[in-house]
Write a protein that holds these residues in place. Structure first.
Motif, mmCIF file in Angstrom:
data_model
loop_
_atom_site.group_PDB
_atom_site.id
_atom_site.type_symbol
_atom_site.label_atom_id
_atom_site.label_comp_id
_atom_site.label_asym_id
_atom_site.label_seq_id
_atom_site.Cartn_x
_atom_site.Cartn_y
_atom_site.Cartn_z
ATOM 1 N N ASP A 155 -2.254 -3.837 9.940
ATOM 2 C CA ASP A 155 -2.424 -4.331 8.465
ATOM 3 C C ASP A 155 -1.958 -3.322 7.553
ATOM 4 O O ASP A 155 -1.255 -2.235 7.752
ATOM 5 N N ALA A 156 -1.863 -3.581 6.305
ATOM 6 C CA ALA A 156 -1.233 -2.627 5.322
ATOM 7 C C ALA A 156 -1.921 -1.410 5.113
ATOM 8 O O ALA A 156 -1.135 -0.654 4.948
ATOM 9 N N THR A 174 -8.811 2.805 -2.627
ATOM 10 C CA THR A 174 -7.721 2.059 -2.953
ATOM 11 C C THR A 174 -7.627 1.770 -4.458
ATOM 12 O O THR A 174 -8.426 1.167 -4.803
ATOM 13 N N ILE A 175 -6.749 2.536 -5.245
ATOM 14 C CA ILE A 175 -6.714 2.297 -6.549
ATOM 15 C C ILE A 175 -5.551 1.574 -7.143
ATOM 16 O O ILE A 175 -4.617 1.434 -6.346
ATOM 17 N N VAL A 195 -3.054 3.567 -2.852
ATOM 18 C CA VAL A 195 -2.588 3.044 -3.891
ATOM 19 C C VAL A 195 -2.176 1.549 -3.626
ATOM 20 O O VAL A 195 -1.332 1.261 -2.723
ATOM 21 N N ASP A 196 -2.613 0.397 -4.395
ATOM 22 C CA ASP A 196 -2.188 -1.002 -4.186
ATOM 23 C C ASP A 196 -1.667 -1.375 -5.686
ATOM 24 O O ASP A 196 -2.229 -1.310 -6.760
ATOM 25 N N PRO A 197 -0.138 -1.006 -5.654
ATOM 26 C CA PRO A 197 0.377 -1.385 -7.113
ATOM 27 C C PRO A 197 0.354 -2.603 -7.606
ATOM 28 O O PRO A 197 0.446 -2.771 -8.932
ATOM 29 N N ARG A 225 0.961 -1.039 0.066
ATOM 30 C CA ARG A 225 -0.059 -0.060 0.002
ATOM 31 C C ARG A 225 0.789 1.345 0.008
ATOM 32 O O ARG A 225 2.058 1.147 0.773
ATOM 33 N N VAL A 226 0.252 2.286 -0.608
ATOM 34 C CA VAL A 226 0.903 3.696 -0.736
ATOM 35 C C VAL A 226 -0.174 4.703 -0.323
ATOM 36 O O VAL A 226 -0.995 4.635 -1.341
ATOM 37 N N GLY A 227 0.301 5.615 0.295
ATOM 38 C CA GLY A 227 -0.633 6.870 0.328
ATOM 39 C C GLY A 227 -0.294 7.803 -0.472
ATOM 40 O O GLY A 227 0.888 8.228 -0.754
ATOM 41 N N VAL A 228 -1.364 8.475 -1.069
ATOM 42 C CA VAL A 228 -1.401 9.658 -2.175
ATOM 43 C C VAL A 228 -1.284 10.793 -0.890
ATOM 44 O O VAL A 228 -2.237 11.017 -0.265
#
Length: 343
Positions: free
Chosen positions: A148-149, A312-313, A338-340, A38-41
């Motif tokens: 969690d993630a 989540t995109i 974001v989930d790559p 996961r990544v936050g914008v």
């Protein structure tokens, strides 16, 4: 030897980007390669997208660049000199990477090292908007099973907020006002509430205030409706240039003002008022000193920021989000993840 490839979001110029395959990272000595979950914008990412980010004009950053500094993932590989026990661990990482040898680093202030790299931000250190990233193992924090993630990718903004809340020096029964109900402001409010503080929030008359009420914050105001109450601390988590001065006006004498938000233009405060009110003013730059305690707060449930995540995109949707578009079906929260791995 064939070079492994991975998908990544690459910002090439203001408003210009591409999602394509790039060489996957290889762990250098002392580093770990992370499979990103996961990544936050972040608002900082949006400043890079518009070209307004100061680092671009100060020579600390340049295009093309890979954004993403609020992340969680799992260690996939390690470089020379790193204990292989790290492989498989769920982790998040510090954004600020000091040089390790200067006076500031030696005094434990690596987050303000003059020569620091910042993951996805400064010093050409690629960020996490990709399937993998490489970072020094010394920057990693292990995530317990209860984090969690989603929570893991909220540790970095949470660390900033925890430091801001602590800088307000809350005591049970104190009253604090948070200016700006965005991600950081709401996180600050959550940490202050967990400390027993009576929390008030001030923002614009829009959905953000409605959402704050849904989170259980009943004392929510617009700028023209803030009640005439003694606020023991005021935290400015906004990007409005006039609010640092308003924070100083609203705080109780002998209180504390905390500045964690950044405006796009210089803001000013009247230091005469600061001195005559005997107010303590604190600035907060980085999450670094607050990361471990933020993980503990998430793990024990005293602070639960999951509702802040609206959607989540995948990597292909990052560009429109940075341009200001809201994902279809997004919830009311201010944070996009974001989930790559999503295609």
């Amino acid at each position: 030897m064939t070079t492994r490839l991975m998908r990544a979001f690459v910002l090439t110029a203001p408003g210009k980007y591409t999602v394509h395959e790039v060489p996957a990272p290889v762990a250098a000595p002392g580093e770990a390669v992370i499979d990103v979950d996961r990544v936050g914008v972040c608002g900082t990412d949006m400043e890079f997208f518009t070209g307004a980010m100061a680092y671009l004009h100060q020579g600390h950053s340049s295009y093309p660049m890979r954004l993403g500094h609020e992340w969680a993932g799992r260690v996939a590989a390690v470089g020379a000199g790193v204990d292989p026990v790290w492989v498989g661990r769920r982790v998040m990482g510090d954004t600020m990477l000091g040089c390790g040898v200067c006076r500031r680093c030696r005094r434990g202030h690596q987050h303000v090292c003059e020569k620091r790299q910042e993951v996805g931000i400064r010093g050409e250190r690629p960020g996490a908007l990709a399937e993998q990233l490489a970072v020094p193992v010394t920057s990693l924090h292990v995530l317990p099973d209860s984090v969690d993630a989603v929570l893991g990718a909220l540790v970095e903004p949470g660390g900033n907020a925890l430091r801001a809340a602590r800088a307000a020096a809350p005591r049970p029964g104190d009253r604090a006002l948070v200016l700006g109900p965005g991600t950081i402001g709401l996180l600050v409010a959550m940490f202050l509430r967990a400390a027993g503080t009576e929390v008030h929030l001030m923002g614009l008359a829009d959905n953000s205030l409605v959402f704050a009420r849904e989170l259980g914050f009943t004392c929510v105001w617009t700028e023209d409706s803030v009640p005439d109450l003694p606020f023991d601390a005021v935290v400015d988590a906004s990007n409005a240039a006039h609010l640092p001065g308003l924070a100083l006006e609203l705080v109780e004498p002998a209180g504390r003002v905390v500045y964690v938000g950044l405006a796009g233009e210089p803001s000013g405060i009247d230091t005469r008022r600061l001195a005559l009110k005997d107010v303590t003013a604190v600035g907060v730059l980085s999450a670094s000193p607050g990361l471990a305690d933020t993980i503990r707060a998430y793990a024990d449930g005293s602070v639960d920021p999951r509702p802040l995540v609206a959607a989540t995109i995948g990597l292909d949707q990052v560009g429109p989000v940075l341009a200001g578009d809201r994902p279809t079906g997004a919830g009311p929260g201010p944070k996009i993840h974001v989930d790559p791995r999503i295609s």
